[in-house]
Design an enzyme around this catalytic site. Structure first.
Site, short mmCIF file in Angstrom:
data_model
loop_
_atom_site.label_atom_id
_atom_site.label_comp_id
_atom_site.label_asym_id
_atom_site.label_seq_id
_atom_site.Cartn_x
_atom_site.Cartn_y
_atom_site.Cartn_z
N SER A 26 0.83 -1.19 0.00
CA SER A 26 0.00 0.00 0.00
C SER A 26 0.87 1.25 0.00
O SER A 26 2.09 1.20 0.16
CB SER A 26 -0.93 0.00 1.21
OG SER A 26 -1.86 1.05 1.13
N LYS A 31 8.22 1.03 0.59
CA LYS A 31 8.89 0.22 -0.43
C LYS A 31 10.19 0.87 -0.91
O LYS A 31 11.22 0.23 -0.97
CB LYS A 31 7.93 -0.01 -1.60
CG LYS A 31 6.66 -0.76 -1.25
CD LYS A 31 5.78 -0.99 -2.44
CE LYS A 31 5.29 0.32 -3.06
NZ LYS A 31 4.48 1.11 -2.13
N ASP A 102 10.71 -1.45 -8.24
CA ASP A 102 9.93 -0.74 -7.22
C ASP A 102 8.62 -0.32 -7.86
O ASP A 102 8.59 0.59 -8.70
CB ASP A 102 10.72 0.47 -6.72
CG ASP A 102 9.98 1.21 -5.61
OD1 ASP A 102 9.09 0.61 -5.00
OD2 ASP A 102 10.30 2.39 -5.36
N PRO A 104 4.49 0.97 -7.90
CA PRO A 104 3.66 1.92 -7.14
C PRO A 104 2.56 1.23 -6.36
O PRO A 104 2.13 0.12 -6.70
CB PRO A 104 3.09 2.83 -8.22
CG PRO A 104 3.10 2.01 -9.46
CD PRO A 104 4.29 1.11 -9.35
N LYS A 158 8.10 -0.99 9.69
CA LYS A 158 7.87 0.03 10.72
C LYS A 158 7.58 -0.61 12.08
O LYS A 158 6.74 -0.13 12.85
CB LYS A 158 6.73 0.96 10.30
CG LYS A 158 6.98 1.63 8.94
CD LYS A 158 5.94 2.64 8.58
CE LYS A 158 6.23 3.25 7.20
NZ LYS A 158 5.26 4.29 6.80
N MET A 159 8.29 -1.70 12.34
CA MET A 159 8.13 -2.35 13.63
C MET A 159 8.57 -1.45 14.77
O MET A 159 8.13 -1.61 15.92
CB MET A 159 8.94 -3.67 13.65
CG MET A 159 8.37 -4.78 12.78
SD MET A 159 6.74 -5.34 13.32
CE MET A 159 7.12 -6.03 14.93
N SER A 464 -19.41 -21.35 -62.45
CA SER A 464 -19.94 -22.58 -63.03
C SER A 464 -19.49 -22.67 -64.49
O SER A 464 -19.60 -21.71 -65.25
CB SER A 464 -21.47 -22.57 -62.96
OG SER A 464 -22.01 -23.71 -63.59
N SER A 469 -14.33 -28.94 -62.25
CA SER A 469 -14.54 -30.38 -62.11
C SER A 469 -13.57 -31.16 -62.98
O SER A 469 -13.03 -32.20 -62.57
CB SER A 469 -15.99 -30.74 -62.48
OG SER A 469 -16.90 -30.13 -61.58
N SER A 536 -18.12 -21.52 -54.52
CA SER A 536 -17.73 -20.75 -53.32
C SER A 536 -17.52 -19.28 -53.65
O SER A 536 -16.40 -18.79 -53.67
CB SER A 536 -16.49 -21.35 -52.67
OG SER A 536 -15.51 -21.75 -53.59
#
Length: 625
Positions: A26, A31, A102, A104, A158-159, A464, A469, A536
């Site tokens: 977050s 970071k 790194d 965002p 951030k302990m 045709s 053929s 076709s």
């Protein structure tokens, strides 16, 4: 008496092995500060860089050297104290080399996080010990799992601001583990740190003697990643065709690329996709021209084959008994990058994957995924910036691919806007898309390549009376004489049985061709040369017939018998033109129904080319049949 063989010593891990890692979390979790601390304590900062950030810190009135300035390179980042773009930093220790991305933390920069973490071996997710697991924490953990990052390291930062409390650390760990149970995370590690003070980043903390694990840097140096790469599925996407020529007489073709999975050895039998031809590797070269006996995933190599095969950029070499998927319909998850337009079904883009590129259409948006709750919104009709969804894509040409979870190299792609040439999405392939999950193609024990001959379809189109053929009969006769199985699928004959229920409206003509193309593909798959003789008249229908064959990697050749209308009317062997002119026949091609002339036929035949027998012989020679 012979001794029992001694077990081989376990090879020592290559200390120069590169570890790619991404940081996420977050906003304001620290970071950039953590990365700065890693660089500073590992002595990877130049003196002038340190002096510059010391000056900037003093100018901003900061009482300490703000190490976050090492990665916040944009002016907007420094002014706001946040990360916006992905910043890459490189450093090394005597034990390993590192590339750090790194990424965002803001929601609106999710696309940047996806970009930065797409090639990572390990993700570091930071959590502010005061705030605990937040929405963005879950978001980035899910994205890391989605991107297939095999190692996840959660740093509770951030302990120092929670008095180094073990209880607080354990609370956060339990909450994260509960959420991670829903994700696909193979390796999960937790480390309590203070990035600002340096506790447990490079050196062990004296303030948290209750923690007995490794420091972050020690963990990064020791994490084992060699087994993360796919060493089973041999894949070599061809990037470049090399033809070295020198005065010593060397003149051959070789195929360069980076091995995307597995390994290749000299003498291996390989298959070239999508053509399906097989050959044997005769030589392998590493960069610089050094010959090697084998090549592994991640190595850039050049391979020479024993046979002369038409191979181009975008083709792929694989093992004959271990092939990737080949198809034109993909099931994938995409993250949308564009803020100028949304992803919507029906839109077309250029899809680039490995070394190939083709046009792709979004055939369906299956659902939009809420990455915070993992809820699937099946009612969504579009994807906006930073949103993730599951889509079905239809490709113009066949693509070789694996699922992303199996191979990140051959299972990923980007979508490019054809008008702006901007990358608008990144995608991860789940697998081939099947149109009906309850209908499964039944395979047999005999593959196409185990049959005496490979089949093909010769699709003959023309008015045709053009002579289709007659030419088809000559082609069939000569193929049978050569020992090649062949069969004529004549338009009139098919309307006596398979297509007897169809009329001559545009819709019925389209269905007539679809059925015929599917039957021709079955013949070709069985090793028979199917000779289709049909008017076709519509280009789209002929293109669809070609796509049916390309989707199954079957040989298809369109032959345009280009006889002028006047000549066809003069011949009029069935008397049909006279009836059409008299109004006795409606929707007759060339009279009151259009004929769309082929513009890119494989072969064009005109009356000036000579008798049907000579033309048939020339066609078979040109096609190598």
């Amino acid at each position: 008496m012979a001794r029992d063989p001694q077990p081989a010593a376990k090879p020592e891990r290559d200390r120069s092995e590169l570890l790619r890692l991404a940081t996420a979390g977050s906003v304001d979790d620290g970071k950039s500060t953590l990365i700065g601390r890693l660089l500073f304590d590992s002595k990877s900062i130049f003196t002038d860089q340190l002096e510059a950030i010391e000056r900037t810190s003093a100018q901003r009135g900061t009482e300490f050297t703000d190490l976050a300035l090492l990665t916040d390179g944009l002016r907007a980042e420094r002014e706001q104290g946040i990360t916006i773009d992905v910043a890459y930093r490189y450093f090394s220790t005597p034990r390993r080399k590192f590339i750090i991305a790194d990424t965002p933390g803001h929601v609106q920069y999710t696309r940047n996080m996806v970009t930065g973490a797409s090639t990572a071996d390990l993700a570091i997710i930071l959590i502010d010990a005061r705030k605990g697991v937040l929405e963005q924490t879950r978001r980035h953990a899910f994205l890391s799992s989605l991107l297939g990052i095999p190692h996840l390291t959660v740093c509770v930062n951030k302990m120092d601001l929670v008095d180094w409390s073990q209880e607080r650390f354990e609370e956060i760990r339990e909450e994260f583990v509960e959420f991670a149970a829903k994700l696909n995370v193979a390796d999960l590690t937790f480390i309590p740190i203070s990035a600002l003070a340096g506790d447990n980043v490079v050196t062990a903390s004296t303030n948290m003697d209750w923690y007995s694990g490794r420091t972050l840097l020690s963990h990064l140096e020791e994490v084992y990643i060699a087994s993360d790469r796919n060493l089973i599925d041999a894949r070599l996407p061809v990037q470049y065709v090399v033809r070295p020529q020198d005065r010593e007489g060397s003149d051959h073709r070789a195929y360069a690329g980076t091995v995307a999975g597995g390994r290749f050895c000299v003498g291996d039998e390989v298959v070239v996709l999508p053509s399906g031809f097989t050959s044997t590797i005769t030589s392998l070269w590493a960069p610089g021209g050094a010959k090697v006996d084998e090549a592994f995933a991640g190595m850039a190599i050049t391979a020479e084959l024993a046979d002369e095969i038409d191979i181009v950029r975008g083709d792929m070499l694989a093992r004959t008994n271990n092939r990737p998927h080949v198809g034109r319909d993909l099931d994938a998850l995409v993250c949308w990058f564009s803020e100028d337009a949304d992803l919507e079904p029906g839109k077309r883009y250029t899809l680039q994957g490995a070394t190939s590129a083709t046009r792709a259409e979004v055939s369906e948006l299956n659902y939009r995924l809420d990455v915070n709750t993992l809820h699937r919104d099946a009612e969504a009709d579009r994807l906006a910036l930073n949103e993730i969804g599951r889509v079905w894509l239809h490709l113009r040409e066949p693509m070789m691919f694996d699922s992303y979870q199996r191979n990140r190299e051959t299972g990923s792609f980007i979508l490019v806007d054809e008008a702006t040439n901007k990358t608008v999405a990144a995608g991860m392939i789940s697998g081939p898309h099947t149109h009906n999950a309850n209908i499964v193609w039944q395979t047999t024990k005999v593959t196409r390549y185990q049959r005496p001959q490979l089949g093909a379809t010769l699709w003959m189109t023309g008015l045709s009376g053009s002579g289709k053929s007659t030419l088809a009969i000559e082609l069939e006769r000569r193929l049978i004489a050569q020992g090649r199985p062949a069969y004529i699928l004549d338009g009139d004959n098919l309307r006596h049985g398979l297509n007897a229920d169809l009329g001559f409206s545009d819709e019925d003509r389209q269905e007539n061709m679809r059925r015929t193309a599917q039957v021709a593909a079955l013949f070709a798959d069985a090793g028979v040369v199917a000779i289709v003789s049909m008017i076709s008249p519509f280009a789209a229908d002929r293109a669809a017939a070609r796509e049916i064959h390309q989707d199954q990697v079957l040989e298809f050749h369109e032959i345009f018998v280009d006889t002028p209308l006047a000549d066809c009317e003069e011949r009029d062997p069935k008397g049909l033109y006279a009836k059409a002119r008299a109004g006795e026949i409606r929707d007759f091609t060339g009279i009151d129904s259009p004929y769309e002339r082929p513009t890119a036929a494989d072969i064009v035949v005109t009356p000036a080319d000579g008798p049907a027998g000579d033309v048939a012989e020339s066609i078979l020679r040109d096609l190598g049949l």
